[in-house]
Design an enzyme around this catalytic site. Structure first.
Site, PDB file in Angstrom:
ATOM      1  CG  LEU A  97      -5.505  19.477 -19.718  1.00 52.56           C
ATOM      2  CD1 LEU A  97      -5.425  21.055 -19.743  1.00 52.56           C
ATOM      3  CD2 LEU A  97      -5.363  18.799 -20.919  1.00 52.56           C
ATOM      4  N   GLY A 100       0.701  18.311 -10.360  1.00 52.77           N
ATOM      5  CA  GLY A 100       1.741  19.055  -9.610  1.00 52.77           C
ATOM      6  C   GLY A 100       1.797  18.608  -8.413  1.00 52.77           C
ATOM      7  CB  VAL A 105      -4.041  21.458 -14.888  1.00 56.01           C
ATOM      8  CG1 VAL A 105      -4.480  22.326 -15.875  1.00 56.01           C
ATOM      9  CG2 VAL A 105      -3.077  22.290 -14.110  1.00 56.01           C
ATOM     10  CE  LYS A 114      -1.870  25.788  -9.616  1.00 53.43           C
ATOM     11  NZ  LYS A 114      -0.812  27.021  -9.794  1.00 53.43           N
ATOM     12  CG  ASP A 204       8.668  26.599 -11.381  1.00 55.43           C
ATOM     13  OD1 ASP A 204       9.563  26.373 -11.472  1.00 55.43           O
ATOM     14  OD2 ASP A 204       7.480  26.161 -10.972  1.00 55.43           O
TER      15      ASP A 204
END
Length: 378
Positions: A97, A100, A105, A114, A204
């Site tokens: 998906l 990072g 993910v 994750k 964040d």
């Protein structure tokens, strides 16, 4: 009643052309031609309504909604997977998906996995601390950690319920309905109230970290990989010497840009305010401009954008900054900034007041979570 199998053949080309022209006019009036030329954008919108509708009434309603500026929220922000997925632990058919800085993910049916790809902790990213924090907290507006395990490569994997949408993907679809904005930020402020009451700073808050269970919500706050915890973080980050490189691009609070390592929970309230301002603009657009964190000059660009947008701070408007390691008061040029009436011309007064109370240089004067939660009448 015209059946689903015949309504398209009965729809005249002239009717479709009229709809395209109305859509073109609406797109130009709402400033959406940046998506491409207004003609191409109108053609694409009409084609999507034509292909996705099951009846003539549904087609007409879809076109009318776009003309009137009511966006059609997608059911999911992710494309339908093609081909077989991979196996991660006991989870089969996992499809990628997102990626990072320290993780990737995947989706497997009703869960999101994750996978931590960086074996070393890159502060403030700390996957072990993230797991500990998630195991300690529980709130209806915060994503739940289902389980953790190590995959065949020894990588840590965090398992969460899969959510089909993020606020970022909804924003990319166009202007947000007022009730959805209200729902999203009610849930966000509820989550922040819980965290802040426990001394936890998310650090964040941004649209991609607000997950939606459906086009109408509810909304859940996610990604605690850089979160500061009053006990779990103290070894690496004392309360008065926190990491400054937190937050993402245009949602970063100004105190981190000028060396204040003693920042508190109001850091999240600034980020929430910038996100709310983005959602209240027509069409949605970030309030401040910023390059990606990895690009040179990203902090300077964001500082300049903040100053030009809401005005250069002074010792009177930002007294706490006099004690920062890098005070902001000797800039080569002072900018007067714009009023909230100019920046949010389509927002109601309560929406402008809420943003004004959150996007404030002096952190102690920003609205608290409870003030924001009870103030939200968009």
């Amino acid at each position: 009643m015209v059946s689903a199998s015949t309504w398209r053949s009965d729809l005249k080309a002239a009717d479709r052309y009229d709809n395209i022209e109305r859509l073109k006019t609406s797109i130009e009036a709402r400033g959406l031609s940046a998506l491409g030329t207004s003609q191409k954008a109108a053609f694409a919108a009409e084609t999507e309504a034509y292909n996705s509708s099951e009846s003539r009434d549904e087609y007409d309603s879809a076109c009318k909604a776009i003309v009137e500026g009511v966006p059609r929220i997608p059911e999911t922000g992710y494309p339908t997977p093609t081909g077989p997925g991979i196996s991660i632990g006991r989870y089969q058919d996992c499809h990628h998906l997102a990626s990072g800085l320290v993780s990737e993910v995947y989706r497997s049916s009703a869960v999101a996995l994750k996978v931590i790809t960086e074996t070393r902790n890159v502060e403030p990213h700390n996957s072990i601390r993230e797991v500990k924090i998630l195991n300690q907290i529980s709130h209806t507006s915060i994503i739940e950690l289902v389980e953790t395990f190590q995959d065949s490569e020894g990588r840590l994997v965090l398992v969460f319920p899969f959510m089909p949408l993020t606020l970022a993907k909804v924003i990319n679809n166009g202007s947000l309905p007022e009730d959805l904005v209200h729902s999203c930020f009610h849930d966000l402020f509820s989550a922040l109230a819980y965290l802040h009451q426990n001394g936890i700073i998310h650090r964040d808050v941004k649209p991609s970290n607000l997950l939606l269970a459906s086009p109408n919500g509810p909304t859940l706050l996610a990604d605690f990989g850089t979160t500061w915890h009053p006990t779990l973080s103290l070894i690496n980050e004392p309360a008065d010497h926190k990491v400054l490189e937190v937050g993402t691009t245009c949602y970063r609070a100004p105190e981190t840009l000028f060396g204040n390592r003693s920042y508190g929970t109001s850091l999240d309230m600034w980020a929430a305010g910038t996100m709310l301002a983005e959602c209240l603009r027509r069409p949605p657009k970030p309030l401040f401009e910023s390059r990606d964190t990895s690009e040179d000059g990203n902090q300077l660009g964001l500082i300049l954008s903040i100053f030009k947008t809401i005005g250069t701070p002074t010792q009177a408007t930002w007294p706490e900054a006099m004690d920062f390691s890098t005070p902001p008061f000797e800039w080569y040029q002072e900018f007067p900034g714009h009023s909230w009436e100019e920046l949010l011309p389509s927002a109601c007064e309560s929406g402008k007041d809420l943003v004004r109370g959150l996007i404030c240089y002096e952190s102690s004067k920003r609205l608290t979570f409870n003030q924001a939660r009870h103030h939200i009448k968009l």
